[in-house]
Design an enzyme around this catalytic site. Structure first.
Site, PDB file in Angstrom:
ATOM      1  CG  ASN A 115     -15.429  -4.608 -28.615  1.00  0.00           C
ATOM      2  OD1 ASN A 115     -15.835  -5.407 -27.771  1.00  0.00           O
ATOM      3  ND2 ASN A 115     -16.173  -3.576 -29.055  1.00  0.00           N
ATOM      4  CG  PHE A 119     -21.102  -7.634 -21.332  1.00  0.00           C
ATOM      5  CD1 PHE A 119     -20.875  -6.538 -22.149  1.00  0.00           C
ATOM      6  CD2 PHE A 119     -22.399  -8.107 -21.232  1.00  0.00           C
ATOM      7  CE1 PHE A 119     -21.910  -5.923 -22.849  1.00  0.00           C
ATOM      8  CE2 PHE A 119     -23.452  -7.495 -21.917  1.00  0.00           C
ATOM      9  CZ  PHE A 119     -23.198  -6.410 -22.734  1.00  0.00           C
ATOM     10  CB  SER A 182     -23.095  -5.965 -26.357  1.00  0.00           C
ATOM     11  OG  SER A 182     -21.878  -6.613 -26.700  1.00  0.00           O
ATOM     12  CG  ASN A 184     -18.878  -8.438 -28.808  1.00  0.00           C
ATOM     13  OD1 ASN A 184     -18.792  -8.904 -29.930  1.00  0.00           O
ATOM     14  ND2 ASN A 184     -18.534  -7.193 -28.513  1.00  0.00           N
ATOM     15  CB  THR A 185     -23.446 -11.210 -24.376  1.00  0.00           C
ATOM     16  OG1 THR A 185     -22.370 -10.558 -23.698  1.00  0.00           O
ATOM     17  CG2 THR A 185     -24.121 -12.186 -23.423  1.00  0.00           C
ATOM     18  CE  LYS A 216     -24.135   1.914 -26.096  1.00  0.00           C
ATOM     19  NZ  LYS A 216     -22.804   2.030 -25.448  1.00  0.00           N
ATOM     20  CG  ASN A 245     -23.666  -1.478 -28.112  1.00  0.00           C
ATOM     21  OD1 ASN A 245     -22.460  -1.531 -28.290  1.00  0.00           O
ATOM     22  ND2 ASN A 245     -24.256  -1.958 -27.027  1.00  0.00           N
TER      23      ASN A 245
END
Length: 349
Positions: A115, A119, A182, A184-185, A216, A245
């Site tokens: 994915n 966010f 994450s 993805n940012t 995390k 994560n």
């Protein structure tokens, strides 16, 4: 073959994963409280599974990881299905749509997901009244709140972004989790570097007040970096670490390499992460001080997986990806497997 598996193979597997998630969430999870008493009779964790962590009694050591209920809209329904805690979010100061679709991909042969959601959420302030309503329920899961950096916020301004969310969410959360891991940012994982992480965590610790606070971390770090973050978190008075994560690695997948490459960037979760997540758990537990809470997440599918994490030193265990393949009664099966194995929680009654 379970009914959900038949439904998944016949219907959901033919859909875009995000569309299927939305259908299950809206059609099942959000409507679950309508039959809450029945569901609780079917799915409530046995009293023997109660565990105490972070100064809180959890109905079960098994909970739902952040990412599933991004906007705190299904807390009660997820608790009715047997999750001992629900970690909502990731929530950001600014509402944001996330990355362009398609942004979630199944790896069915690997029991995994890729994915790059980014966010997507309605913002921290908008989630406050929903969390407050969930807290009023007499029978509810423990509510964790996961916070992250808004995409529009520059990395150098990240601390203020996290603090803004923490000030609004910590007073109504059972615990707060800082997401700096994450993939993805843009720039987010760079915040795990100790010189950037220390002022951020120190400021959020002050903003969180008495609310338990965890950080995390990603699985894609060397042991020395993991140990450094654990030592920093303990020194700053954080209450624990969530490990881990998603991973940016694509090693060891059964899916054809060209198929995986076509899916593009994003975090890989699910069964392919199992071994590395367990390694990180053991590393964290080995260097964490006594009383430091460790929540293990990554590649958890079965009751045996949960038991393995608990025996390796996890205080709590979370899952997410296997829900896609196992369906709404997944937590019930996990809890029953723990009872059959004779596991008893630290707050068992």
């Amino acid at each position: 073959m379970r009914p959900y598996t038949l439904l998944f193979n016949a219907v959901f597997a033919r859909m875009d994963p995000e569309t299927a998630h939305r259908l299950v969430f809206e059609g099942v999870i959000r409507r679950a409280p309508l039959v809450g008493p029945l569901l609780r009779r079917l799915c409530a964790p046995a009293p023997s599974l109660r565990v105490r962590a972070l100064g809180i009694d959890f109905p079960s050591p098994f909970g739902l990881a952040a990412g599933f209920d991004k906007n705190a809209e299904g807390i009660q329904g997820l608790g009715d299905f047997g999750f001992g805690h629900v970690e909502v979010g990731t929530l950001t100061r600014h509402a944001q749509p996330g990355n362009p679709a398609p942004r979630m991909f199944r790896l069915r042969a690997d029991r995994g997901l890729i994915n790059r959601m980014g966010f997507n959420n309605g913002g921290s302030a908008a989630a406050v009244p929903r969390i407050e309503r969930a807290r009023l329920r007499r029978r509810r899961p423990v509510i964790g709140v996961n916070i992250g950096k808004s995409r529009v916020t520059a990395v150098e301004d990240a601390t203020a972004d996290y603090v803004w969310s923490a000030e609004r969410l910590a007073p109504i959360a059972d615990y707060l989790a800082v997401n700096v891991s994450s993939p993805n940012t843009p720039g987010l994982r760079g915040l795990q570097e100790l010189e950037l992480l220390e002022p951020l965590l120190a400021a959020v610790r002050r903003a969180a007040g008495e609310t338990p606070l965890l950080v995390k971390i990603a699985p894609d770090m060397a042991d020395e970096q993991i140990e450094g973050i654990v030592a920093l978190a303990a020194r700053l008075g954080l209450d624990g670490v969530i490990a881990t994560n998603t991973t940016v690695s694509r090693e060891g997948l059964r899916a054809p390499a060209e198929e995986v490459e076509a899916m593009g960037a994003g975090g890989l979760s699910g069964a392919p992460l199992r071994a590395r997540s367990l390694e990180v758990l053991r590393r964290v537990r080995a260097c964490a001080p006594e009383g430091f809470c460790v929540i293990s997440v990554g590649g958890v599918e079965t009751g045996e997986d949960v038991l393995e994490r608990l025996r390796a030193g996890a205080d709590l265990v979370q899952g997410y990806t296997a829900y896609v393949y196992e369906g709404p009664f997944w937590a019930r099966r996990i809890n029953r497997a723990l009872v059959r194995a004779g596991w008893r929680g630290s707050a068992a009654v």
